[in-house]
Motif scaffolding. Structure first.
Motif, PDB file in Angstrom:
ATOM      1  N   ALA A 132       0.809  -1.213   0.000  1.00  0.00           N
ATOM      2  CA  ALA A 132       0.000   0.000   0.000  1.00  0.00           C
ATOM      3  C   ALA A 132       0.845   1.267   0.000  1.00  0.00           C
ATOM      4  O   ALA A 132       0.422   2.303  -0.517  1.00  0.00           O
ATOM      5  N   ALA A 133       2.061   1.183   0.536  1.00  0.00           N
ATOM      6  CA  ALA A 133       2.919   2.371   0.639  1.00  0.00           C
ATOM      7  C   ALA A 133       3.866   2.534  -0.544  1.00  0.00           C
ATOM      8  O   ALA A 133       4.402   3.618  -0.753  1.00  0.00           O
ATOM      9  N   ASP A 134       4.085   1.473  -1.320  1.00  0.00           N
ATOM     10  CA  ASP A 134       5.061   1.524  -2.410  1.00  0.00           C
ATOM     11  C   ASP A 134       4.531   0.717  -3.594  1.00  0.00           C
ATOM     12  O   ASP A 134       4.504  -0.515  -3.547  1.00  0.00           O
ATOM     13  N   SER A 135       4.131   1.385  -4.650  1.00  0.00           N
ATOM     14  CA  SER A 135       3.530   0.709  -5.800  1.00  0.00           C
ATOM     15  C   SER A 135       4.530  -0.135  -6.579  1.00  0.00           C
ATOM     16  O   SER A 135       4.142  -0.867  -7.494  1.00  0.00           O
ATOM     17  N   ASP A 136       5.811  -0.069  -6.218  1.00  0.00           N
ATOM     18  CA  ASP A 136       6.835  -0.862  -6.891  1.00  0.00           C
ATOM     19  C   ASP A 136       7.244  -2.090  -6.091  1.00  0.00           C
ATOM     20  O   ASP A 136       8.258  -2.727  -6.384  1.00  0.00           O
ATOM     21  N   VAL A 137       6.433  -2.444  -5.086  1.00  0.00           N
ATOM     22  CA  VAL A 137       6.704  -3.604  -4.246  1.00  0.00           C
ATOM     23  C   VAL A 137       5.420  -4.418  -4.116  1.00  0.00           C
ATOM     24  O   VAL A 137       4.331  -3.857  -3.980  1.00  0.00           O
ATOM     25  N   ALA A 138       5.554  -5.737  -4.158  1.00  0.00           N
ATOM     26  CA  ALA A 138       4.411  -6.629  -3.980  1.00  0.00           C
ATOM     27  C   ALA A 138       4.893  -7.913  -3.310  1.00  0.00           C
ATOM     28  O   ALA A 138       6.088  -8.237  -3.335  1.00  0.00           O
ATOM     29  N   SER A 139       3.956  -8.619  -2.708  1.00  0.00           N
ATOM     30  CA  SER A 139       4.211  -9.942  -2.131  1.00  0.00           C
ATOM     31  C   SER A 139       3.342 -10.938  -2.865  1.00  0.00           C
ATOM     32  O   SER A 139       2.283 -10.584  -3.386  1.00  0.00           O
ATOM     33  N   GLY A 140       3.779 -12.175  -2.879  1.00  0.00           N
ATOM     34  CA  GLY A 140       2.991 -13.188  -3.553  1.00  0.00           C
ATOM     35  C   GLY A 140       3.189 -14.555  -2.952  1.00  0.00           C
ATOM     36  O   GLY A 140       4.216 -14.846  -2.334  1.00  0.00           O
ATOM     37  N   THR A 141       2.178 -15.380  -3.143  1.00  0.00           N
ATOM     38  CA  THR A 141       2.243 -16.787  -2.780  1.00  0.00           C
ATOM     39  C   THR A 141       1.894 -17.583  -4.027  1.00  0.00           C
ATOM     40  O   THR A 141       0.830 -17.402  -4.614  1.00  0.00           O
ATOM     41  N   LEU A 142       2.814 -18.444  -4.426  1.00  0.00           N
ATOM     42  CA  LEU A 142       2.666 -19.282  -5.612  1.00  0.00           C
ATOM     43  C   LEU A 142       2.648 -20.732  -5.165  1.00  0.00           C
ATOM     44  O   LEU A 142       3.510 -21.153  -4.385  1.00  0.00           O
ATOM     45  N   THR A 143       1.674 -21.490  -5.626  1.00  0.00           N
ATOM     46  CA  THR A 143       1.644 -22.919  -5.348  1.00  0.00           C
ATOM     47  C   THR A 143       1.898 -23.680  -6.628  1.00  0.00           C
ATOM     48  O   THR A 143       1.577 -23.199  -7.729  1.00  0.00           O
ATOM     49  N   GLY A 144       2.477 -24.856  -6.493  1.00  0.00           N
ATOM     50  CA  GLY A 144       2.761 -25.660  -7.665  1.00  0.00           C
ATOM     51  C   GLY A 144       3.217 -27.052  -7.296  1.00  0.00           C
ATOM     52  O   GLY A 144       3.253 -27.436  -6.117  1.00  0.00           O
ATOM     53  N   HIS A 145       3.533 -27.790  -8.317  1.00  0.00           N
ATOM     54  CA  HIS A 145       4.068 -29.140  -8.191  1.00  0.00           C
ATOM     55  C   HIS A 145       5.276 -29.261  -9.096  1.00  0.00           C
ATOM     56  O   HIS A 145       5.426 -28.498 -10.047  1.00  0.00           O
ATOM     57  N   ALA A 146       6.086 -30.248  -8.807  1.00  0.00           N
ATOM     58  CA  ALA A 146       7.207 -30.566  -9.684  1.00  0.00           C
ATOM     59  C   ALA A 146       7.369 -32.077  -9.746  1.00  0.00           C
ATOM     60  O   ALA A 146       7.145 -32.775  -8.749  1.00  0.00           O
ATOM     61  N   GLU A 147       7.714 -32.525 -10.908  1.00  0.00           N
ATOM     62  CA  GLU A 147       8.145 -33.904 -11.105  1.00  0.00           C
ATOM     63  C   GLU A 147       9.632 -33.801 -11.371  1.00  0.00           C
ATOM     64  O   GLU A 147      10.056 -33.039 -12.239  1.00  0.00           O
ATOM     65  N   VAL A 148      10.436 -34.512 -10.608  1.00  0.00           N
ATOM     66  CA  VAL A 148      11.890 -34.396 -10.729  1.00  0.00           C
ATOM     67  C   VAL A 148      12.525 -35.785 -10.692  1.00  0.00           C
ATOM     68  O   VAL A 148      11.919 -36.748 -10.214  1.00  0.00           O
ATOM     69  N   VAL A 149      13.726 -35.833 -11.195  1.00  0.00           N
ATOM     70  CA  VAL A 149      14.569 -37.007 -10.999  1.00  0.00           C
ATOM     71  C   VAL A 149      15.747 -36.515 -10.169  1.00  0.00           C
ATOM     72  O   VAL A 149      16.528 -35.688 -10.622  1.00  0.00           O
ATOM     73  N   ARG A 150      15.817 -36.988  -8.925  1.00  0.00           N
ATOM     74  CA  ARG A 150      16.870 -36.555  -7.997  1.00  0.00           C
ATOM     75  C   ARG A 150      17.774 -37.741  -7.695  1.00  0.00           C
ATOM     76  O   ARG A 150      17.314 -38.756  -7.185  1.00  0.00           O
ATOM     77  N   ASN A 151      19.035 -37.593  -8.028  1.00  0.00           N
ATOM     78  CA  ASN A 151      20.009 -38.672  -7.834  1.00  0.00           C
ATOM     79  C   ASN A 151      19.493 -39.997  -8.406  1.00  0.00           C
ATOM     80  O   ASN A 151      19.623 -41.047  -7.795  1.00  0.00           O
ATOM     81  N   GLY A 152      18.872 -39.917  -9.585  1.00  0.00           N
ATOM     82  CA  GLY A 152      18.387 -41.102 -10.290  1.00  0.00           C
ATOM     83  C   GLY A 152      17.031 -41.603  -9.854  1.00  0.00           C
ATOM     84  O   GLY A 152      16.519 -42.576 -10.418  1.00  0.00           O
ATOM     85  N   THR A 153      16.401 -40.970  -8.857  1.00  0.00           N
ATOM     86  CA  THR A 153      15.111 -41.420  -8.334  1.00  0.00           C
ATOM     87  C   THR A 153      14.001 -40.475  -8.773  1.00  0.00           C
ATOM     88  O   THR A 153      14.064 -39.272  -8.484  1.00  0.00           O
ATOM     89  N   PRO A 154      12.970 -40.990  -9.462  1.00  0.00           N
ATOM     90  CA  PRO A 154      11.820 -40.131  -9.792  1.00  0.00           C
ATOM     91  C   PRO A 154      11.092 -39.702  -8.516  1.00  0.00           C
ATOM     92  O   PRO A 154      10.781 -40.540  -7.663  1.00  0.00           O
ATOM     93  N   MET A 155      10.871 -38.391  -8.384  1.00  0.00           N
ATOM     94  CA  MET A 155      10.237 -37.847  -7.191  1.00  0.00           C
ATOM     95  C   MET A 155       9.145 -36.860  -7.585  1.00  0.00           C
ATOM     96  O   MET A 155       9.182 -36.297  -8.688  1.00  0.00           O
ATOM     97  N   ILE A 156       8.204 -36.666  -6.683  1.00  0.00           N
ATOM     98  CA  ILE A 156       7.166 -35.659  -6.860  1.00  0.00           C
ATOM     99  C   ILE A 156       7.230 -34.706  -5.669  1.00  0.00           C
ATOM    100  O   ILE A 156       7.569 -35.099  -4.554  1.00  0.00           O
ATOM    101  N   VAL A 157       6.894 -33.435  -5.960  1.00  0.00           N
ATOM    102  CA  VAL A 157       7.073 -32.385  -4.967  1.00  0.00           C
ATOM    103  C   VAL A 157       5.838 -31.481  -4.956  1.00  0.00           C
ATOM    104  O   VAL A 157       5.396 -31.023  -6.017  1.00  0.00           O
ATOM    105  N   GLY A 158       5.287 -31.217  -3.789  1.00  0.00           N
ATOM    106  CA  GLY A 158       4.262 -30.194  -3.591  1.00  0.00           C
ATOM    107  C   GLY A 158       4.950 -28.945  -3.086  1.00  0.00           C
ATOM    108  O   GLY A 158       5.609 -28.977  -2.043  1.00  0.00           O
ATOM    109  N   LEU A 159       4.849 -27.839  -3.828  1.00  0.00           N
ATOM    110  CA  LEU A 159       5.640 -26.631  -3.574  1.00  0.00           C
ATOM    111  C   LEU A 159       4.778 -25.435  -3.192  1.00  0.00           C
ATOM    112  O   LEU A 159       3.645 -25.300  -3.655  1.00  0.00           O
ATOM    113  N   ARG A 160       5.384 -24.572  -2.415  1.00  0.00           N
ATOM    114  CA  ARG A 160       4.822 -23.239  -2.176  1.00  0.00           C
ATOM    115  C   ARG A 160       5.989 -22.273  -2.145  1.00  0.00           C
ATOM    116  O   ARG A 160       7.020 -22.549  -1.542  1.00  0.00           O
ATOM    117  N   TYR A 161       5.826 -21.143  -2.829  1.00  0.00           N
ATOM    118  CA  TYR A 161       6.834 -20.095  -2.835  1.00  0.00           C
ATOM    119  C   TYR A 161       6.213 -18.846  -2.224  1.00  0.00           C
ATOM    120  O   TYR A 161       5.138 -18.424  -2.648  1.00  0.00           O
TER     121      TYR A 161
END
Length: 186
Positions: free
Chosen positions: A89-118
């Motif tokens: 409200a005090a600075d129009s050049d600043v904002a906050s956000g919450t992003l949700t998502g998922h990722a499918e990854v291969v970590r050290n050869g193991t397929p993994m799934i991830v529930g993410l929040r940023y």
């Protein structure tokens, strides 16, 4: 055009630019395009994680952090479930956000799934909106074949081999919910 209408239009444009910024982040991660990080982060940005593993400040440190992460990862696919933005409200050049998502990854050869929040803090620069602070957190980070076993547990973060507590839901971890209460009060 009235000043009020111009301000409202600018907010719509800002929201669109921020939505594209967070999606660009996912593409940059999946393609390992580290040269694009200045398009995503401010020069003095901070990257952290709820589990404390990530803690980098400045583009060089963030680049090194991601390179280390990529060294352990094979193919990845990140996808977004949406972004909530709150403008300062005090600075129009600043904002906050919450992003949700998922990722499918291969970590050290193991397929993994991830529930993410940023949890992000954005700043408008002369080149457009950038992430000034990002804290990643995990609802789960588990080998794909252990998902059903891991989900009922509080220790759903298996990214590093040993079971660690999930970062959320905060009601189970005693985390700070002031950010959510602020958004819900709008």
């Amino acid at each position: 055009m009235s000043a009020e209408l111009q301000a409202r239009l600018r907010r719509v444009e800002d929201r669109q630019e921020l939505a594209e910024l967070v999606l660009l982040y996912f593409h940059v991660m999946d393609e390992r395009e580290l040269d694009a990080l200045p398009r995503i982060f401010t020069a003095d940005a901070h990257l952290g994680s709820g589990d404390g593993v990530f803690d980098a400040t400045g583009l060089a440190a963030i680049t090194d952090t991601y390179q280390g992460r990529f060294d352990a990862l094979g193919a990845t696919f990140h996808y977004s479930h949406g972004l909530i933005v709150e403008f300062d409200a005090a600075d129009s050049d600043v904002a906050s956000g919450t992003l949700t998502g998922h990722a499918e990854v291969v970590r050290n050869g193991t397929p993994m799934i991830v529930g993410l929040r940023y949890r992000d803090r954005y700043r408008r620069t002369s080149d457009g909106w950038r992430i000034a602070d990002r804290i990643m957190s995990y609802f789960y980070y588990t080998p794909a074949d252990r998902y059903v076993e891991v989900m009922p547990s509080d220790d759903r973060n298996l990214a590093y081999g040993d079971p660690r507590p999930a970062d959320w839901p905060s009601v189970l971890t005693g985390g700070d919910l002031s950010w959510l209460r602020s958004l819900a009060a709008r």
